[in-house]
Design a protein around this motif. Structure first.
Motif, mmCIF file in Angstrom:
data_model
loop_
_atom_site.group_PDB
_atom_site.id
_atom_site.type_symbol
_atom_site.label_atom_id
_atom_site.label_comp_id
_atom_site.label_asym_id
_atom_site.label_seq_id
_atom_site.Cartn_x
_atom_site.Cartn_y
_atom_site.Cartn_z
ATOM 1 N N VAL A 1 0.838 -1.201 0.000
ATOM 2 C CA VAL A 1 0.000 0.000 0.000
ATOM 3 C C VAL A 1 0.874 1.253 0.000
ATOM 4 N N ASN A 2 1.873 1.280 0.882
ATOM 5 C CA ASN A 2 2.765 2.442 0.941
ATOM 6 C C ASN A 2 3.539 2.620 -0.357
ATOM 7 N N GLU A 3 3.966 1.506 -0.954
ATOM 8 C CA GLU A 3 4.711 1.587 -2.207
ATOM 9 C C GLU A 3 3.834 2.126 -3.333
ATOM 10 N N MET A 4 2.555 1.719 -3.372
ATOM 11 C CA MET A 4 1.647 2.213 -4.402
ATOM 12 C C MET A 4 1.387 3.710 -4.227
ATOM 13 N N ILE A 5 1.283 4.155 -2.965
ATOM 14 C CA ILE A 5 1.096 5.583 -2.711
ATOM 15 C C ILE A 5 2.320 6.362 -3.209
ATOM 16 N N SER A 6 3.521 5.831 -2.934
ATOM 17 C CA SER A 6 4.749 6.487 -3.385
ATOM 18 C C SER A 6 4.832 6.497 -4.904
ATOM 19 N N LEU A 7 4.350 5.419 -5.534
ATOM 20 C CA LEU A 7 4.386 5.349 -6.998
ATOM 21 C C LEU A 7 3.467 6.391 -7.622
ATOM 22 N N VAL A 8 2.279 6.553 -7.049
ATOM 23 C CA VAL A 8 1.337 7.569 -7.544
ATOM 24 C C VAL A 8 1.930 8.960 -7.362
ATOM 25 N N GLU A 9 2.556 9.193 -6.202
ATOM 26 C CA GLU A 9 3.176 10.483 -5.924
ATOM 27 C C GLU A 9 4.278 10.789 -6.934
ATOM 28 N N ALA A 10 5.140 9.803 -7.199
ATOM 29 C CA ALA A 10 6.233 10.001 -8.150
ATOM 30 C C ALA A 10 5.694 10.254 -9.552
ATOM 31 N N ASN A 11 4.633 9.550 -9.926
ATOM 32 C CA ASN A 11 4.040 9.734 -11.250
ATOM 33 C C ASN A 11 3.456 11.136 -11.405
ATOM 34 N N ARG A 12 2.840 11.637 -10.355
ATOM 35 C CA ARG A 12 2.275 12.999 -10.408
ATOM 36 C C ARG A 12 3.382 14.040 -10.487
ATOM 37 N N LEU A 13 4.484 13.805 -9.785
ATOM 38 C CA LEU A 13 5.604 14.740 -9.845
ATOM 39 C C LEU A 13 6.211 14.778 -11.245
ATOM 40 N N VAL A 14 6.265 13.627 -11.903
ATOM 41 C CA VAL A 14 6.751 13.597 -13.286
ATOM 42 C C VAL A 14 5.870 14.477 -14.168
ATOM 43 N N GLY A 15 4.552 14.391 -13.983
ATOM 44 C CA GLY A 15 3.632 15.228 -14.752
ATOM 45 C C GLY A 15 3.832 16.709 -14.475
ATOM 46 N N MET A 16 4.098 17.039 -13.205
ATOM 47 C CA MET A 16 4.326 18.441 -12.848
ATOM 48 C C MET A 16 5.612 18.968 -13.478
ATOM 49 N N TYR A 17 6.667 18.156 -13.438
ATOM 50 C CA TYR A 17 7.932 18.571 -14.050
ATOM 51 C C TYR A 17 7.787 18.710 -15.560
ATOM 52 N N GLN A 18 7.000 17.820 -16.154
ATOM 53 C CA GLN A 18 6.768 17.908 -17.599
ATOM 54 C C GLN A 18 6.050 19.208 -17.957
ATOM 55 N N LYS A 19 5.089 19.579 -17.138
ATOM 56 C CA LYS A 19 4.369 20.836 -17.371
ATOM 57 C C LYS A 19 5.313 22.024 -17.234
ATOM 58 N N ALA A 20 6.208 21.961 -16.218
ATOM 59 C CA ALA A 20 7.170 23.056 -16.026
ATOM 60 C C ALA A 20 8.116 23.153 -17.216
ATOM 61 N N MET A 21 8.554 22.022 -17.738
ATOM 62 C CA MET A 21 9.441 22.027 -18.905
ATOM 63 C C MET A 21 8.731 22.611 -20.122
ATOM 64 N N ASP A 22 7.466 22.240 -20.278
ATOM 65 C CA ASP A 22 6.704 22.753 -21.414
ATOM 66 C C ASP A 22 6.525 24.267 -21.304
ATOM 67 N N THR A 23 6.280 24.734 -20.077
ATOM 68 C CA THR A 23 6.126 26.179 -19.864
ATOM 69 C C THR A 23 7.417 26.915 -20.195
ATOM 70 N N GLN A 24 8.547 26.374 -19.745
ATOM 71 C CA GLN A 24 9.846 27.008 -19.987
ATOM 72 C C GLN A 24 10.168 27.067 -21.479
ATOM 73 N N MET A 25 9.963 25.960 -22.181
ATOM 74 C CA MET A 25 10.404 25.856 -23.579
ATOM 75 C C MET A 25 9.438 26.481 -24.569
ATOM 76 N N ASN A 26 8.174 26.420 -24.251
ATOM 77 C CA ASN A 26 7.188 26.889 -25.228
ATOM 78 C C ASN A 26 6.584 28.239 -24.854
#
Length: 274
Positions: A234-259
């Motif tokens: 359960v804890n590992e799945m929560i951490s996996l969801v958290e990491a996946n959401r952070l990847v999405g946030m970083y992707q959005k930040a990269m898109d904002t910077q570049m575009n």
């Protein structure tokens, strides 16, 4: 190029590494004796507190301070990794040659073609030759192995086999209940547990300088039990969801910077004023 883009990229790479580690933990959630891995992520504040009084250039110049600030602004990164050696739950199997260690930091030892390896997986069996082996067929070592180089050998016909809390094996005299001592299973406690390296097949490579001294009274061997992994799914799945959401946030930040920011800058710079 904006430094924010590189910051977001570094953060995304750190989360990818974290996701790989979490996936490995989840894949081994049902592996006997498995210990979960954990990554440590360093951030700006932590790195700055560690290095604020030490500049990378000996003369402590302004240029050195600028170099330090540029280095620290490169954001989240994996700074360390470790294996959580806490105990897993004990599961009773009733099998004669299943064994678990009830104390943290202790290991069984087995002989492999690459040398002596350590393991917490005590799912042992008897080979066709009567030798005590693990799942991969590696011989389980006895306390006198380094002197005699002989394996733990039992008679498959022995009707009674007992193993006490210190790993002492005893078998009955054929046709009676009288018990005689056999070899004693090697249980070791590495001097520096953080020096152990995972090799695969639930084995650890010990430090070459560790003498692997047998524990005379380990008091931890439990016959008829196995130790489950210490992975909390359960804890590992929560951490996996958290990491996946952070990847999405970083992707959005990269898109904002570049575009978005680049487009806005180009449009303003390209505007001709008369």
């Amino acid at each position: 190029m904006q430094t924010g883009y590189y910051a977001a990229t570094a953060g995304m790479v750190a989360q990818f590494n974290r996701m790989d580690t979490i996936a490995s933990n989840l894949a081994n959630a049902n592996t006997t004796g498995y210990k979960r891995d954990q990554l440590i992520t360093g951030d700006f504040v932590r790195l700055f507190k560690e290095a604020q009084s030490e500049l990378p250039i000996q003369n402590q110049t302004e240029a050195a301070a600028q170099y330090l600030n540029r280095s620290l602004s490169r954001v989240p990164q994996i700074t360390d990794a470790y294996t959580d050696q806490s105990l897993g739950s004990m599961q009773q199997t009733g099998n004669t040659f299943d064994m678990a260690l009830s104390k943290e930091g202790q290991f069984f030892a087995v002989s492999t073609p690459q040398g002596v390896r350590l393991t917490r997986d005590g799912t042992f069996t008897l080979s066709d030759q009567g030798k005590l082996v693990n799942k991969q067929g590696h011989e389980v070592l006895s306390t006198d192995y380094f002197q005699t180089k002989t394996a733990i050998t039992l008679n498959p016909g022995d009707s009674i086999v007992t193993i006490d809390k210190n790993g002492q094996i005893s078998t009955n005299v054929p046709g009676s209940n009288q018990m005689i001592a056999n070899k004693k299973i090697l249980v070791v406690e590495p001097q520096n547990i953080r020096m152990l390296m995972k090799e695969g097949d639930n084995l650890y490579v010990p430090d070459s300088t560790d003498p692997l001294t047998p524990l005379a009274d380990s008091g931890s061997v439990m016959q008829g039990f196995t130790e489950r992994s210490n992975v909390n799914a359960v804890n590992e799945m929560i951490s996996l969801v958290e990491a996946n959401r952070l990847v999405g946030m970083y992707q959005k930040a990269m898109d904002t910077q570049m575009n978005d920011m680049n487009r806005d800058a180009i449009e303003k710079i390209a505007t001709t004023r008369r």
